[in-house]
Design a protein around this motif. Structure first.
Motif, PDB file in Angstrom:
ATOM      1  N   LEU A  47       0.826  -1.216   0.000  1.00 39.70           N
ATOM      2  CA  LEU A  47       0.000   0.000   0.000  1.00 39.70           C
ATOM      3  C   LEU A  47       0.858   1.263   0.000  1.00 39.70           C
ATOM      4  N   LEU A  48       1.877   1.286   0.844  1.00 36.88           N
ATOM      5  CA  LEU A  48       2.733   2.465   0.909  1.00 36.88           C
ATOM      6  C   LEU A  48       3.492   2.688  -0.389  1.00 36.88           C
ATOM      7  N   THR A  49       3.974   1.594  -0.975  1.00 40.26           N
ATOM      8  CA  THR A  49       4.730   1.720  -2.226  1.00 40.26           C
ATOM      9  C   THR A  49       3.837   2.191  -3.360  1.00 40.26           C
ATOM     10  N   ALA A  50       2.574   1.752  -3.364  1.00 41.90           N
ATOM     11  CA  ALA A  50       1.667   2.086  -4.464  1.00 41.90           C
ATOM     12  C   ALA A  50       1.313   3.561  -4.516  1.00 41.90           C
ATOM     13  N   VAL A  51       1.429   4.271  -3.389  1.00 45.31           N
ATOM     14  CA  VAL A  51       1.051   5.691  -3.376  1.00 45.31           C
ATOM     15  C   VAL A  51       2.260   6.607  -3.249  1.00 45.31           C
ATOM     16  N   LYS A  52       3.471   6.068  -3.442  1.00 39.76           N
ATOM     17  CA  LYS A  52       4.677   6.884  -3.388  1.00 39.76           C
ATOM     18  C   LYS A  52       5.188   7.194  -4.792  1.00 39.76           C
ATOM     19  N   PRO A  53       5.743   8.388  -4.997  1.00 42.94           N
ATOM     20  CA  PRO A  53       6.466   8.642  -6.251  1.00 42.94           C
ATOM     21  C   PRO A  53       7.782   7.877  -6.253  1.00 42.94           C
ATOM     22  N   MET A  54       8.329   7.652  -7.430  1.00 42.84           N
ATOM     23  CA  MET A  54       9.537   6.847  -7.561  1.00 42.84           C
ATOM     24  C   MET A  54      10.722   7.469  -6.837  1.00 42.84           C
ATOM     25  N   ALA A  55      10.750   8.792  -6.697  1.00 41.95           N
ATOM     26  CA  ALA A  55      11.869   9.439  -5.996  1.00 41.95           C
ATOM     27  C   ALA A  55      11.939   8.973  -4.551  1.00 41.95           C
ATOM     28  N   GLU A  56      10.802   8.845  -3.887  1.00 45.77           N
ATOM     29  CA  GLU A  56      10.799   8.379  -2.504  1.00 45.77           C
ATOM     30  C   GLU A  56      11.146   6.893  -2.422  1.00 45.77           C
ATOM     31  N   ILE A  57      10.726   6.112  -3.398  1.00 45.48           N
ATOM     32  CA  ILE A  57      11.036   4.683  -3.390  1.00 45.48           C
ATOM     33  C   ILE A  57      12.535   4.469  -3.556  1.00 45.48           C
ATOM     34  N   ARG A  58      13.164   5.264  -4.432  1.00 45.54           N
ATOM     35  CA  ARG A  58      14.615   5.139  -4.638  1.00 45.54           C
ATOM     36  C   ARG A  58      15.390   5.513  -3.371  1.00 45.54           C
ATOM     37  N   ALA A  59      14.796   6.363  -2.521  1.00 42.67           N
ATOM     38  CA  ALA A  59      15.466   6.767  -1.281  1.00 42.67           C
ATOM     39  C   ALA A  59      15.514   5.644  -0.259  1.00 42.67           C
ATOM     40  N   GLY A  60      14.778   4.562  -0.512  1.00 43.27           N
ATOM     41  CA  GLY A  60      14.822   3.392   0.361  1.00 43.27           C
ATOM     42  C   GLY A  60      13.922   3.468   1.568  1.00 43.27           C
ATOM     43  N   SER A  61      12.970   4.391   1.600  1.00 42.37           N
ATOM     44  CA  SER A  61      12.074   4.538   2.752  1.00 42.37           C
ATOM     45  C   SER A  61      10.880   3.605   2.594  1.00 42.37           C
ATOM     46  N   ILE A  62      11.134   2.305   2.719  1.00 46.83           N
ATOM     47  CA  ILE A  62      10.103   1.321   2.405  1.00 46.83           C
ATOM     48  C   ILE A  62       8.973   1.303   3.430  1.00 46.83           C
ATOM     49  N   PHE A  63       9.287   1.546   4.710  1.00 49.83           N
ATOM     50  CA  PHE A  63       8.268   1.485   5.756  1.00 49.83           C
ATOM     51  C   PHE A  63       7.730   2.858   6.152  1.00 49.83           C
ATOM     52  N   LEU A  64       8.288   3.921   5.611  1.00 46.56           N
ATOM     53  CA  LEU A  64       7.841   5.260   5.969  1.00 46.56           C
ATOM     54  C   LEU A  64       6.623   5.663   5.146  1.00 46.56           C
ATOM     55  N   PRO A  65       5.715   6.439   5.723  1.00 50.86           N
ATOM     56  CA  PRO A  65       4.569   6.920   4.945  1.00 50.86           C
ATOM     57  C   PRO A  65       5.029   7.871   3.851  1.00 50.86           C
ATOM     58  N   PRO A  66       4.269   7.998   2.772  1.00 52.18           N
ATOM     59  CA  PRO A  66       4.683   8.866   1.664  1.00 52.18           C
ATOM     60  C   PRO A  66       4.665  10.337   2.065  1.00 52.18           C
ATOM     61  N   MET A  67       5.675  11.066   1.637  1.00 49.75           N
ATOM     62  CA  MET A  67       5.716  12.497   1.878  1.00 49.75           C
ATOM     63  C   MET A  67       4.829  13.248   0.896  1.00 49.75           C
ATOM     64  N   ALA A  68       4.740  12.742  -0.338  1.00 46.66           N
ATOM     65  CA  ALA A  68       3.886  13.355  -1.359  1.00 46.66           C
ATOM     66  C   ALA A  68       3.040  12.257  -1.999  1.00 46.66           C
ATOM     67  N   PRO A  69       1.992  11.790  -1.323  1.00 45.72           N
ATOM     68  CA  PRO A  69       1.193  10.677  -1.839  1.00 45.72           C
ATOM     69  C   PRO A  69       0.550  11.023  -3.179  1.00 45.72           C
ATOM     70  N   THR A  70       0.450  10.019  -4.037  1.00 52.82           N
ATOM     71  CA  THR A  70      -0.110  10.208  -5.368  1.00 52.82           C
ATOM     72  C   THR A  70      -0.868   8.967  -5.801  1.00 52.82           C
ATOM     73  N   LEU A  71      -1.905   9.170  -6.595  1.00 55.94           N
ATOM     74  CA  LEU A  71      -2.682   8.063  -7.160  1.00 55.94           C
ATOM     75  C   LEU A  71      -2.322   7.815  -8.626  1.00 55.94           C
ATOM     76  N   GLU A  72      -1.302   8.515  -9.095  1.00 57.42           N
ATOM     77  CA  GLU A  72      -0.894   8.340 -10.494  1.00 57.42           C
ATOM     78  C   GLU A  72      -0.482   6.907 -10.812  1.00 57.42           C
ATOM     79  N   PRO A  73       0.204   6.172  -9.906  1.00 51.55           N
ATOM     80  CA  PRO A  73       0.534   4.778 -10.221  1.00 51.55           C
ATOM     81  C   PRO A  73      -0.695   3.917 -10.502  1.00 51.55           C
ATOM     82  N   PHE A  74      -1.800   4.179  -9.813  1.00 46.95           N
ATOM     83  CA  PHE A  74      -3.019   3.410 -10.062  1.00 46.95           C
ATOM     84  C   PHE A  74      -3.576   3.706 -11.445  1.00 46.95           C
TER      85      PHE A  74
END
Length: 301
Positions: A47-74
């Protein structure tokens, strides 16, 4: 010995029993919590990965909530993610799955109900042999007989077609559905059938007018089981559906295993959630009937 003297050991025993019961309850809750975490942690990561932009995913924050949540991946997973040479997302696979699941569930449940009713209420010579054969069919891994079935379906011009994948799901679902309905109908009074026979009702009249209306809970149980099994199927859809009828699970695999360009983990997780959502909705909408069917004896023999 006074009552006071006898009461002291009893009080101590009750105190020890209460402490033991409390420790046992705490251990049970701890075990259930641990088991829940085993399933909930991966779901939370998805769930957290699905609403994160790729920049946050590359930072390795796998368990942290998204700083800029987005529904664009859906949106991309649904309509524009590439599944091989096609970039139409999982939407095409969704509608293919709907076209496969709806007739497969209805036909397999109806066939299982009629067969189970016949084996339970209309005893005839060879009924036990048929039941044994169905039991064997329920527990034989279908991977063992895939090649012969492919050859048979090719001969019958059913291979790589919508009719073929529906037929294969009905055939593979029939043993389990028959077993479930047979065990349910065995528990119904045989006098109902006998009275209907005296009034001149035949096999199908008794089934549709008497037995089927009494089977609401077991029908929901069977439909949920078949819907979940068929919707989540990957192997049969890949082999028998054909290129134009690939179900959603096959489209999901093509998205996740794509080796072209950047791996978009947020899109992959969004596509995974979209694929898993229909069975969850079906269960949440009809879950109370599912529990009622099981507690009423839907799956006990």
């Amino acid at each position: 010995m006074s009552d006071l003297t006898l009461g002291i050991p009893r009080a101590i025993a009750r105190s020890r029993g209460s402490r033991f019961a409390g420790s046992q309850r705490a251990g049970t809750y701890a075990f259930l919590l641990l088991v829940s975490l085993v399933f909930l942690i991966p779901l939370a990561v998805i769930l957290l990965t699905a609403v994160k932009p790729m920049a946050e995913i590359r930072a390795g924050s796998i368990f942290l909530p998204p700083m800029a949540p987005t529904l664009e991946p859906f949106a991309k997973a649904w309509s524009s993610a590439c599944t091989g040479l096609s970039c139409n997302g999982v939407s095409a696979g969704f509608w293919n799955s709907v076209r496969i699941v709806v007739p497969s569930v209805l036909l397999s449940v109806l066939a299982g109900a009629i067969t189970g009713y016949a084996l339970a209420q209309w005893r005839f010579r060879g009924a036990d042999l048929i039941m044994t054969a169905l039991m064997l069919g329920a527990f034989i891994p279908y991977q063992v007989i895939l090649y012969p079935i492919v050859r048979i379906f090719s001969t019958l011009s059913l291979y790589n077609s919508l009719a073929g994948i529906i037929t294969i799901h009905v055939l593979f679902g029939l043993p389990v559905m028959t077993l479930i309905f047979r065990n349910f109908y065995v528990g119904l009074p045989v006098e109902l059938v006998k009275a209907a026979r005296v009034d001149g009702a035949g096999f199908f009249r008794i089934f549709f007018s008497i037995m089927l209306p009494m089977s609401r809970n077991i029908l929901v149980v069977a439909m949920i089981m078949q819907f979940t099994s068929i919707w989540n199927d990957y192997l049969l859809g890949l082999i028998f559906a054909g290129r134009d009828n690939l179900p959603m699970t096959v489209q999901l695999n093509n998205i996740v295993n794509s080796t072209m360009g950047e791996v978009e983990y947020n899109v992959n997780m969004a596509a995974t959630l979209l694929t898993a959502l229909p069975p969850l909705l079906v269960y949440f909408l009809s879950g109370r009937y599912f529990v009622s069917g099981i507690t009423a004896g839907a799956v006990k023999g």
